[in-house]
Motif scaffolding. Structure first.
Motif, PDB file in Angstrom:
ATOM      1  N   ASN A  49       0.789  -1.232   0.000  1.00  0.00           N
ATOM      2  CA  ASN A  49       0.000   0.000   0.000  1.00  0.00           C
ATOM      3  C   ASN A  49       0.819   1.279   0.000  1.00  0.00           C
ATOM      4  OD1 ASN A  49      -2.541  -1.227  -0.072  1.00  0.00           O
ATOM      5  ND2 ASN A  49      -2.404  -1.638   2.112  1.00  0.00           N
ATOM      6  N   VAL A  50       1.995   1.213  -0.560  1.00  0.00           N
ATOM      7  CA  VAL A  50       2.797   2.421  -0.650  1.00  0.00           C
ATOM      8  C   VAL A  50       2.900   2.780  -2.125  1.00  0.00           C
ATOM      9  CG1 VAL A  50       5.039   3.484  -0.227  1.00  0.00           C
ATOM     10  CG2 VAL A  50       4.141   1.810   1.375  1.00  0.00           C
ATOM     11  N   GLU A  51       2.451   3.989  -2.440  1.00  0.00           N
ATOM     12  CA  GLU A  51       2.530   4.418  -3.824  1.00  0.00           C
ATOM     13  C   GLU A  51       3.490   5.578  -3.961  1.00  0.00           C
ATOM     14  OE1 GLU A  51      -1.023   5.422  -6.049  1.00  0.00           O
ATOM     15  OE2 GLU A  51      -1.752   3.392  -5.654  1.00  0.00           O
ATOM     16  N   ILE A  52       4.430   5.442  -4.851  1.00  0.00           N
ATOM     17  CA  ILE A  52       5.390   6.520  -5.055  1.00  0.00           C
ATOM     18  C   ILE A  52       5.417   6.848  -6.541  1.00  0.00           C
ATOM     19  CG2 ILE A  52       7.788   7.243  -4.763  1.00  0.00           C
ATOM     20  CD1 ILE A  52       8.074   4.938  -2.722  1.00  0.00           C
ATOM     21  N   LYS A  53       5.328   8.114  -6.858  1.00  0.00           N
ATOM     22  CA  LYS A  53       5.451   8.523  -8.254  1.00  0.00           C
ATOM     23  C   LYS A  53       6.922   8.670  -8.585  1.00  0.00           C
ATOM     24  CE  LYS A  53       1.182  11.028  -9.051  1.00  0.00           C
ATOM     25  NZ  LYS A  53       0.589  12.349  -9.131  1.00  0.00           N
ATOM     26  N   VAL A  54       7.358   7.934  -9.595  1.00  0.00           N
ATOM     27  CA  VAL A  54       8.774   8.011  -9.938  1.00  0.00           C
ATOM     28  C   VAL A  54       8.930   8.539 -11.360  1.00  0.00           C
ATOM     29  CG1 VAL A  54      10.953   6.758 -10.075  1.00  0.00           C
ATOM     30  CG2 VAL A  54       9.223   6.046  -8.430  1.00  0.00           C
TER      31      VAL A  54
END
Ligand SMILES: [Zn+2]
Length: 87
Positions: free
Chosen positions: A8-13
């Motif tokens: 449940n961790v979303e990171i925009k890369v």
């Protein structure tokens, strides 16, 4: 080694960042793993330094600027501030 899964961790890369990492043969996940691991070490080391190995109380390192000023001016003792007073 214990494997930790963070869900449940979303990171925009950034795409360019991904390409850059790929050039150095890293996936984003691998790079993040390395970074987090290093941060955990740093964090754990810091915890060690902030606690007296003898009495287990927090050391002077944990005092705020204001508190250490009180201590240096002799207005409060280490005991009153709740930090280690070994030695
Ligand atoms: Zn102590």
């Amino acid at each position: 080694m214990k494997k930790i899964k963070i869900s449940n961790v979303e990171i925009k890369v950034n795409e360019e960042l991904i390409r850059n990492l790929k050039k150095h043969k890293y996936t984003v996940e691998e790079a993040l793993g390395k970074i987090l691991n290093r941060s955990l070490w740093k964090f754990a080391n810091k915890l060690g330094k902030n606690k007296c190995p003898k009495c287990g109380k927090p050391t002077d390192n944990t005092l705020t600027l204001y508190q250490s000023r009180l201590l240096n001016h002799g207005e409060k003792t280490r005991k009153e501030l709740g930090v280690c007073d070994c030695e």
